[in-house]
Scaffold this active site. Structure first.
Site, mmCIF file in Angstrom:
data_model
loop_
_atom_site.group_PDB
_atom_site.id
_atom_site.type_symbol
_atom_site.label_atom_id
_atom_site.label_comp_id
_atom_site.label_asym_id
_atom_site.label_seq_id
_atom_site.Cartn_x
_atom_site.Cartn_y
_atom_site.Cartn_z
ATOM 1 C CG HIS A 186 -1.324 -6.098 14.069
ATOM 2 N ND1 HIS A 186 0.025 -5.860 14.571
ATOM 3 C CD2 HIS A 186 -1.026 -6.086 12.645
ATOM 4 C CE1 HIS A 186 0.798 -5.664 13.806
ATOM 5 N NE2 HIS A 186 0.348 -5.920 12.440
ATOM 6 C CE LYS B 195 -2.879 1.321 12.396
ATOM 7 N NZ LYS B 195 -2.859 0.282 13.609
ATOM 8 C CB CYS C 90 4.029 -7.393 16.199
ATOM 9 S SG CYS C 90 2.835 -5.976 16.539
ATOM 10 C CG HIS D 187 -0.560 -0.198 2.630
ATOM 11 N ND1 HIS D 187 0.533 0.705 2.905
ATOM 12 C CD2 HIS D 187 -0.586 -1.058 3.550
ATOM 13 C CE1 HIS D 187 0.773 0.384 4.449
ATOM 14 N NE2 HIS D 187 0.393 -0.720 4.669
ATOM 15 C CG HIS E 243 4.232 -1.434 2.205
ATOM 16 N ND1 HIS E 243 3.065 -1.856 1.833
ATOM 17 C CD2 HIS E 243 4.617 -2.052 3.445
ATOM 18 C CE1 HIS E 243 2.421 -2.392 3.165
ATOM 19 N NE2 HIS E 243 3.414 -2.668 3.874
ATOM 20 C CE LYS F 145 -5.785 -6.375 3.055
ATOM 21 N NZ LYS F 145 -4.992 -7.466 3.482
ATOM 22 C CB CYS G 252 -1.708 -6.396 19.057
ATOM 23 S SG CYS G 252 -0.580 -5.591 17.781
ATOM 24 C CB CYS H 120 1.077 -9.680 18.428
ATOM 25 S SG CYS H 120 0.183 -9.032 16.887
#
Ligand code: MSP
Length: 527
Positions: A146, A298, A129, A18, A21, A301, A143, A126
């Site tokens: 996530h 943030k 992570c 995305h 990156h 998805k 977490c 997790c």
């Protein structure tokens, strides 16, 4: 000028890239191009992190062999980097043989140092992570990064004596090892709590996808321990050939690892400790950037606000995407993406700011070239001294050296508005109407000054907007490929360039950035 080794994190091959990156990679590309431009021997590394529980699970869900699955994702990343005009020198993948060899060699060094031991451990893991969590790291049992409940693991694993390096790490943070400073403070706060030894392997049954521990095939090396070593693999560590060790000696230590804030501690605490244990020099700098949010939120998805960088490039062109990332998303803090802001920046800075200025100057150069041919000298009186240009140039270079590329771009755009104002004040079109020789000389001086400024701007934008930079050079009458071969110092002659010889070659083409009007319709400006 020496070498410059810059890296991106290696990206998890668990899903498609995305805009986040894309951002880190583009940021690294700015520095790689800048350093090449200023005469350094650059090695720019990016690549894929292809082991670990997450990838294994996703591949299984898709009923694919993990290797085939990561091969496909690696292709998508490679295509993205092509689309973004990224100039990486290597693309490392942790499933490559060269990397497996490097990891085994590294492990052995730490083991020989007495830093690896076996212990039974129970903890919360997790998978998002790929890290163990403490109860205090969680928000309502989840977490925070996530939104997932960590899994309870109880296994006998190998441990790395991270705690042994506590003191040595504390000393690191008095220097500029981590940039910016507040990211270093965050690491100091973690150090204050005291570092515990970390688990660096999992049982093969729990994690079948990874690199086995040397001499204990029942255990697989922890994905972060494996992944960090990529920075060594790519410069020849563990290789048997003479050229491998020469490459390693030349490029290592890395000059800068560029990473997002969420993986700062892996790079600024675990990685240096691992290197100290293996007796290898530390990287010079860890540059930590913030996160990109989308309309203040943030990216996720579940929210459905993930921005696909391929779409952006298709819609606005690669240069505009690179520009936005450089200007609007400063590495030092979080930055926000929104389509409205993107289009605003595009029109204000690229179509109007840079595009318009360049078009105006070339139009004048074509119209009034006789003045330059007849009276053309660079500096002809007040306000046309080279020092005006040098001032912006110097600031630009300083910001780049401090890893502040959005500030470097600010300096370029301040230069652009300075020139715009100057044109409005000097009114060259009025000078052109006059029959006074003094006015003709002033006009020639002005044009030389403006053209020199455009030439410099074309270089200043090169790390960010390489295609536009080439276009500008060509329209200014230069051979772009030949110009790129120049020694950097020679692009700013002490007395300024005289455009006497080249003015005839100037040819104004289409505006370099057409105004962005709406989703589908684009019109050209200055027609
Ligand atoms: N595989 C590890 C890194 C190992 S390095 C030895 C990993 N991979 S990742 O695919 O999750 O990529 C994380 C990196 O992508 C971040 O550190 C950052 O560079 C970039 N970004 C991911 N999301 C981002 C944003 N929302 N904003 C900015 N950059 C982000 O972690």
């Amino acid at each position: 000028m020496g070498k410059f080794y810059v890296t991106t994190p290696i990206y998890y091959a668990s899903g498609e890239p995305h805009i986040g990156h894309a951002y880190t990679t583009v940021l690294c590309d700015f520095f790689a191009r800048f350093k090449r431009m200023t005469g350094h021997d650059v090695f720019f590394l990016t690549g894929m992190d292809e082991h670990g529980s997450k990838i294994y699970r996703v591949a299984k869900e898709k009923k694919m062999e993990p290797q085939k699955f990561v091969d496909d994702i690696a292709e998508v990343y490679k295509n993205l980097f092509k689309a973004l005009n990224i100039t990486n020198d290597d693309f490392v993948r942790t499933t490559e043989e060269r990397h497996k060899v490097a990891v085994a060699a590294f492990w052995k060094r730490c083991a020989e140092r007495g830093d690896i031991y076996k212990k039974k451990y129970t903890g919360l893991y997790c998978v998002g992570c790929e890290a163990f969590k403490k109860a205090k790291d969680l928000h309502q049992g989840l977490c925070p990064d996530h939104n997932q409940k960590p899994e309870e693991l109880s296994e006998e694993n190998y441990f790395f004596k991270l705690n042994r390096y506590q003191r040595a790490l504390e000393k690191l943070f008095s220097s500029t090892f981590v940039v910016p400073k507040d990211r270093a403070r965050e690491m100091e706060a973690i150090l204050k709590e005291g570092l515990e030894d970390v688990s660096i392997s999992r049982h093969r049954d729990a994690l079948p996808w990874g690199i086995p521990v040397p001499e204990d095939e029942s255990q697989i090396i922890y994905v972060w321990f494996d992944a960090l070593i990529n920075y060594l693999t790519a410069v020849g560590f563990g290789g048997e050939k003479k050229s491998d060790s020469e490459k390693f000696k030349y490029f290592w230590p890395a000059d800068v690892h560029i990473v997002g804030k969420e993986i700062n501690r892996f790079h600024s605490l675990l990685w240096p400790a691992m290197l100290m244990s293996a007796g290898i020099d530390l990287p010079k700098t860890i540059l930590v950037h913030g996160w990109i949010t989308v309309n203040g939120q943030k990216m996720s998805k579940t929210v459905g606000n993930v921005i696909d960088p391929f779409d952006l490039v298709k819609k606005y062109g690669v240069e505009a995407v690179r520009y936005y990332m450089g200007r609007e998303l400063p590495a030092q803090r979080d930055g926000d993406f929104s389509y409205a802001r993107f289009e605003e920046r595009y029109n204000a800075d690229l179509a109007h700011g840079l595009g318009n200025l360049f078009f105006r100057i070339l139009t004048m150069a074509e119209k009034y070239k006789e003045a330059v041919e007849k009276y053309g000298v660079f500096s002809d009186g007040k306000g046309l001294e080279l020092s005006h240009i040098e001032n912006y140039w110097k600031r630009y270079l300083e910001h780049f050296e401090n890893y502040e590329c959005s500030a470097a771009l600010d300096a370029v755009w301040e230069f652009i508005s300075f020139l715009d104002k100057m044109i409005n004040n000097e009114k060259p079109w009025e000078l052109a109407k006059s029959s006074d020789i003094k006015d003709a000389e002033r006009l020639a001086g002005l044009l030389n000054f403006f053209l020199e400024s455009c030439y410099r701007i074309s270089w200043m934008i090169y790390p960010f907007l390489p295609e536009t930079s080439d276009k500008m050079l060509v329209q200014l009458g230069f051979d772009a490929a030949e110009e790129r071969k120049r020694n950097f110092e020679s692009i700013y002659p002490k007395s300024g360039r005289q455009f006497l010889g080249t003015i005839a070659k100037i040819s104004k083409g289409e505006p370099i950035f057409p105004l962005y009007v709406s989703d589908s319709a684009q019109i050209q400006i200055n027609k």
